[in-house]
Design an enzyme around this catalytic site. Structure first.
Site: not given
Length: 299
Positions: A144, A171, A230, A233, A256, A265
């Site tokens: 990020r 995050k 972003h 990414r 994640w 994706y």
């Protein structure tokens, strides 16, 4: 907003709730975003007792936010934070017995925005050197923006070809191990020796912002529209899946927390489905008409 602020007569107020929320969520990764939303809400709810924040008040907040011209997603982030505070005030703090229903607005399904290899090459060539290196590193690692800007040499091991993001920088509040491929290593080699602490610099000083005027001008010159930092990414993740990286591996690489985050994706790769797609009977063309040739045809 005229008529939105009431005189507090008793109990806990909205400012009390905000203060407690910020105290209890001091380690939240998106706390600065929460603070921005609270500042926007302040003139609307500052005089309210928590018991007096009802559905009509929530609807007034929604109407006011929509009037600023922002997208539904931005409105929803405001409403979601308001709802979270009210739920905590009711369930955890027991300040109120009930809270109003906070309805979020419908958001359109957003496609994954990513660059083709040609677009990425064009962008790298148009950017000034320091931004070009940061973009290349982002495309190589999927990190990020904040993690790239704040990357320190103490987080990099060039011998082992690995970098890491500490839990307080992540995050998800979990450490992320970042394997460094050849592209990432080339970028880091170019930065080596420029600064004692930080990896990415500009004129000898640590970079403090990436989405500068130079970034937007380069995008315009390349004809790349509707693209945020972003989305680099998203580009990294899309390229990975197109090259056959399994989704569970991508999830770990990208840090994640849930598999749901990488499902966006999945459509970039159907290789694992091809063997199952071949299970159906074969359609044969004969005399301009289609025939179904099933397993019994070979008996």
């Amino acid at each position: 907003m005229a008529g939105l602020v009431l005189e507090t007569l008793h109990g806990k107020t909205w400012p009390d709730a905000v203060e407690r929320w910020l105290s209890e969520k001091s380690d939240k990764a998106s706390l600065n975003s929460d603070k921005c939303i609270f500042r926007w809400l302040e003139p609307l709810l500052d005089g309210y007792d928590i018991n007096d924040i009802n559905r009509s008040v929530v609807d007034a907040v929604t109407k006011k936010k929509r009037a600023t011209g922002v997208k539904n997603g931005t409105v929803n982030r405001t409403l979601a934070l308001l709802r979270s505070v009210l739920i905590r005030a009711c369930v955890d703090w027991e300040w109120v017995d009930a809270i109003p229903k906070v309805r979020l607005l419908k958001e359109p399904d957003r496609r994954v925005r990513y660059l083709t290899h040609e677009e990425a090459s064009a962008l790298l060539n148009e950017l000034p050197e320091h931004l070009s290196h940061m973009v290349a590193f982002s495309l190589a690692t999927g990190l990020r923006k904040g993690n790239v800007i704040g990357l320190c040499w103490s987080q990099v091991d060039l011998v082992r070809r690995v970098a890491w993001i500490h839990p307080d920088q992540s995050k998800t509040r979990k450490a992320i191990v970042v394997p460094l491929n050849d592209d990432a290593m080339r970028v880091l080699t170019l930065q080596h020796g420029r600064h004692a602490v930080r990896v990415f610099t500009y004129n000898g000083e640590p970079v403090i912002a990436a989405t500068t005027a130079a970034w937007y001008k380069a995008l315009k010159r390349c004809g790349i529209d509707d693209f945020r930092w972003h989305d680099l990414r998203h580009t990294w993740a899309s390229w990975h899946v197109q090259q056959g990286t399994p989704l569970h591996v991508l999830q770990e690489l990208g840090g994640w927390q849930s598999a749901q985050m990488v499902r966006r994706y999945a459509h970039f790769s159907a290789g694992h489905l091809a063997v199952h797609a071949a299970n159906l009977p074969v359609l044969m063309v004969a005399n301009a008409r289609m025939q179904v040739v099933g397993p019994e045809a070979s008996v």
